[in-house]
Scaffold this active site. Structure first.
Site, PDB file in Angstrom:
ATOM      1  NE  ARG A 262      -4.204  -1.514  -0.076  1.00 44.70           N
ATOM      2  CZ  ARG A 262      -4.264  -2.540  -0.909  1.00 44.70           C
ATOM      3  NH1 ARG A 262      -3.232  -2.809  -1.693  1.00 44.70           N
ATOM      4  NH2 ARG A 262      -5.344  -3.306  -0.961  1.00 44.70           N
TER       5      ARG A 262
ATOM      6  CG  HIS B  71      -2.342  -1.356  -7.512  1.00 47.82           C
ATOM      7  ND1 HIS B  71      -2.688  -0.580  -6.435  1.00 47.82           N
ATOM      8  CD2 HIS B  71      -2.533  -2.639  -7.122  1.00 47.82           C
ATOM      9  CE1 HIS B  71      -3.077  -1.359  -5.442  1.00 47.82           C
ATOM     10  NE2 HIS B  71      -2.990  -2.613  -5.837  1.00 47.82           N
TER      11      HIS B  71
ATOM     12  CG  ASP C 161       2.385  -2.868  -8.456  1.00 46.66           C
ATOM     13  OD1 ASP C 161       2.461  -2.583  -9.673  1.00 46.66           O
ATOM     14  OD2 ASP C 161       1.433  -3.502  -7.958  1.00 46.66           O
TER      15      ASP C 161
ATOM     16  CD  GLU D 297      -2.698   2.828  -5.947  1.00 44.83           C
ATOM     17  OE1 GLU D 297      -3.496   1.969  -6.335  1.00 44.83           O
ATOM     18  OE2 GLU D 297      -1.557   2.541  -5.545  1.00 44.83           O
TER      19      GLU D 297
END
Length: 328
Positions: free
Chosen positions: A233, A294, A257, A262
């Protein structure tokens, strides 16, 4: 049940439709669920949401008033859902606790290898006819100490893979994992892990207690030139502190990622737009940073499992069958 599925992409439609058959009436909406879009849930008994949907107290209150009785997360993390509000309003919340730990773990290793061997830079050079090796020197993974923060299903698979590389592994987790212990993983306090690890990888959920677990102070306690990987996260990292660490050289490699902000960036084609997030734009300027949008979960096996578990959760709720609930 009538189910409104938010943040829906084509792959969501394909996999959920295949898993559903004719069990439930699914309606797919591209927008995120938030206070502005919650009215789309009118007439539905359940909503299905993903990581960037904002299911706060106001949204949950509105969902209850619209007759929604179930919030089905098609992911494991649930920091974007106000569980106290869900309990207060009698709305049940379920999730997909495990889909494919291998998907995220293998992506984590891919980021490590790509950063180490500068594959992103080498690829671009060769495409331009430049076969020089200057600036592409890497290091042997064998023998490098790796610190894993969080040794649940994903963290333990990362440990298994890295054991095959010959990496000594340190771990920090309030609940030690027996599988990791059997691999020779040594559990230590966080400060010791930070100080001794050449590579640090995060695999823990986001909670109020561990937000910004990687802060200025944490970075100061790391080895110079450390590799830092986050596929969990975004808010586990203080991004401003990370940028300072990159500028000073304290952080030698960064693989992400996920990103704290985001929601306004990932899962959409923004190639023709100006990037308004100055912090994220600054991250993109560093040659020793690799960011993926992600996608660590994004394998066929994981998508099949996510869809199957999501539909199974909805069916069990409808039939009043035993169900692992976060709230309700």
């Amino acid at each position: 049940m009538n189910v409104a599925i938010f943040s829906a992409k084509k792959y969501d439609r394909d996999f959920l439709d295949a898993a559903n058959g004719s069990l439930h009436k699914l309606r797919f909406f591209e927008p995120h669920l938030n206070e502005e879009t919650v009215s789309l849930a009118a007439g539905f008994e359940a909503v299905c949401v993903f990581v960037n949907d904002q299911v706060n107290a106001a949204v949950i209150a509105t969902l209850e008033s619209l007759g929604v009785r179930l919030i089905a997360l098609r992911c494991a993390g649930h920091n974007n859902v106000d569980l106290s509000a869900a309990k207060k309003h009698g709305v049940t919340v379920v999730r997909v606790p495990a889909y494919s730990p291998y998907a995220v773990a293998e992506h984590t290793i891919a980021l490590m290898l790509a950063l180490n061997r500068r594959l992103h830079r080498a690829y671009n050079r060769v495409r331009e006819g430049n076969f020089a090796l200057d600036g592409l020197v890497g290091f042997d993974m064998h023998g490098k100490t790796v610190g894993i923060i969080g040794t649940g299903k994903i963290g333990s698979v990362v440990a298994q893979i890295l054991t095959g590389f010959g990496c000594p592994i340190l771990a920090f987790d309030p609940f030690p994992n027996a599988t990791c212990r059997s691999l020779g993983v040594r559990y230590v306090e966080l400060n010791e892990l930070l100080a001794q690890s050449e590579i640090i990888s995060l695999h823990c959920p986001l909670t109020p207690e561990n937000k910004y677990i990687i802060s200025d102070a944490a970075i100061a306690g790391m080895k110079n030139g450390v590799m830092l990987i986050n596929t969990s996260r975004g808010a586990l990292l203080d991004t401003v502190a990370i940028i300072d660490g990159l500028k000073s050289g304290k952080i030698g490699y960064l693989g992400l990622d996920v990103y704290e902000e985001e929601e306004e960036i990932f899962f959409e084609d923004r190639s023709g737009l100006i990037l308004s997030d100055d912090v994220f734009a600054r991250l993109l300027t560093f040659p020793n940073v690799i960011i993926t949008g992600h996608q660590a979960f994004f394998t066929r096996e994981a998508l099949l499992n996510i869809a199957a578990t999501t539909i199974d959760n909805i069916t069990k709720f409808e039939n009043n069958q035993p169900l692992e609930k976060l709230a309700g």
